[in-house]
Design an enzyme around this catalytic site. Structure first.
Site, PDB file in Angstrom:
ATOM      1  N   ASN A 144       0.820  -1.313   0.157  1.00 24.10           N
ATOM      2  CA  ASN A 144      -0.016  -0.141  -0.005  1.00 24.10           C
ATOM      3  C   ASN A 144       0.955   1.190  -0.020  1.00 24.10           C
ATOM      4  O   ASN A 144       2.014   1.061  -0.054  1.00 24.10           O
ATOM      5  CB  ASN A 144      -0.880  -0.009   1.178  1.00 24.10           C
ATOM      6  CG  ASN A 144      -2.223   0.520   0.798  1.00 24.10           C
ATOM      7  OD1 ASN A 144      -2.319   1.544   0.121  1.00 24.10           O
ATOM      8  ND2 ASN A 144      -3.393  -0.003   1.806  1.00 24.10           N
ATOM      9  N   HIS A 145       0.135   2.614   0.043  1.00 24.55           N
ATOM     10  CA  HIS A 145       1.066   3.549   0.156  1.00 24.55           C
ATOM     11  C   HIS A 145       1.700   3.467   1.598  1.00 24.55           C
ATOM     12  O   HIS A 145       1.138   3.371   2.539  1.00 24.55           O
ATOM     13  CB  HIS A 145       0.302   4.880  -0.215  1.00 24.55           C
ATOM     14  CG  HIS A 145      -0.544   4.794  -1.544  1.00 24.55           C
ATOM     15  ND1 HIS A 145       0.452   5.010  -2.734  1.00 24.55           N
ATOM     16  CD2 HIS A 145      -1.616   4.834  -2.117  1.00 24.55           C
ATOM     17  CE1 HIS A 145      -0.388   5.122  -3.879  1.00 24.55           C
ATOM     18  NE2 HIS A 145      -1.675   4.759  -3.369  1.00 24.55           N
TER      19      HIS A 145
END
Length: 235
Positions: free
Chosen positions: A131-132
């Protein structure tokens, strides 16, 4: 102003031609063994199909799909961050035999997502193994990369409509994930989980088995899926 009989007939014929044409395009565009699109995959098992159209598809060489697996239309299947990335592991995305991936599902693998045999998804399920990042307060979140954390879903599990499986999730065998749940972490075998974040609601036991010989004989399994190929094709 009402339509003339000729206008009604023309509208009906045009509509039918479009409907039949789209059905033929979807059938012809499906990715199946023997097509050049299937040849681009690392492995593409007999009897499997990826419905047409797809939403996003790249990194096929690092994808491995087992036998008799159905992936619905408008799916996103991605291995790596971009189609040009050359550092993606050779088995970034592995989907087993007899799986069903519903319409509009998204599976985004950067290093390792493994889905075992006989796993069924509802529609709009999303899975990713990265994910970010968000640790640096001076860099936009969209420009930060989070850690890669392998994801695995055990055999025989059911992932409900709209569920999100986050990086690092290790889902056991025969698990039920309720619709709309957000899963992260380890989920034991035979669990029923739900919520945001998902928590274990209960654990299934032999007492729940409605198909055991001494209970509801009319519900005993007959050795094939409700939507098996033999039922659909007669073969």
């Amino acid at each position: 102003m009402s339509e003339t009989r000729f206008q009604v007939l023309r509208r009906r014929l045009v509509n039918e031609a479009i409907q039949q044409g789209w059905r033929r395009v979807r059938k012809a565009g499906g990715i199946a063994p023997g097509t050049m699109a299937a040849d681009r995959f690392g492995t593409f098992g007999d009897g499997s199909i990826v419905g047409f159209p797809t939403a996003t598809l790249y990194g096929e060489k690092q994808m491995h799909i087992g036998e008799e697996t159905l992936i619905g239309c408008w799916a996103t299947l991605a291995a790596g961050y971009t189609p040009e990335q050359t550092t993606v592991p050779p088995r970034a995305l592995v989907i087993g035999d007899r799986c069903v991936i519903g319409l509009r599902c998204g599976i985004v693998a950067h290093e390792s997502i493994e889905i075992d045999d006989d796993v069924w998804f509802g529609q709009d399920v999303f899975i990713t193994d990265a994910n970010h990042g968000f640790d640096d307060l001076d860099i936009p979140i969209g420009q930060q990369l989070g850690p890669h954390q392998p994801v695995r879903i055990g055999s025989g599990s059911w992932i409900g409509h709209g569920a999100v499986i986050l990086p690092g999730s290790q889902i056991g065998r025969h698990v039920i994930v309720a619709a709309g749940s957000v899963v992260r972490g380890e989920v034991p075998d035979y669990s029923v989980v739900g919520g945001v974040p998902a928590k274990v609601i209960r654990t299934r036991t032999r007492d729940d088995d409605r198909t055991r010989p001494d209970a509801h004989p009319e519900l005993r399994p007959r050795g094939e899926y409700a939507f098996s190929r033999s039922k659909l094709t007669g073969r």
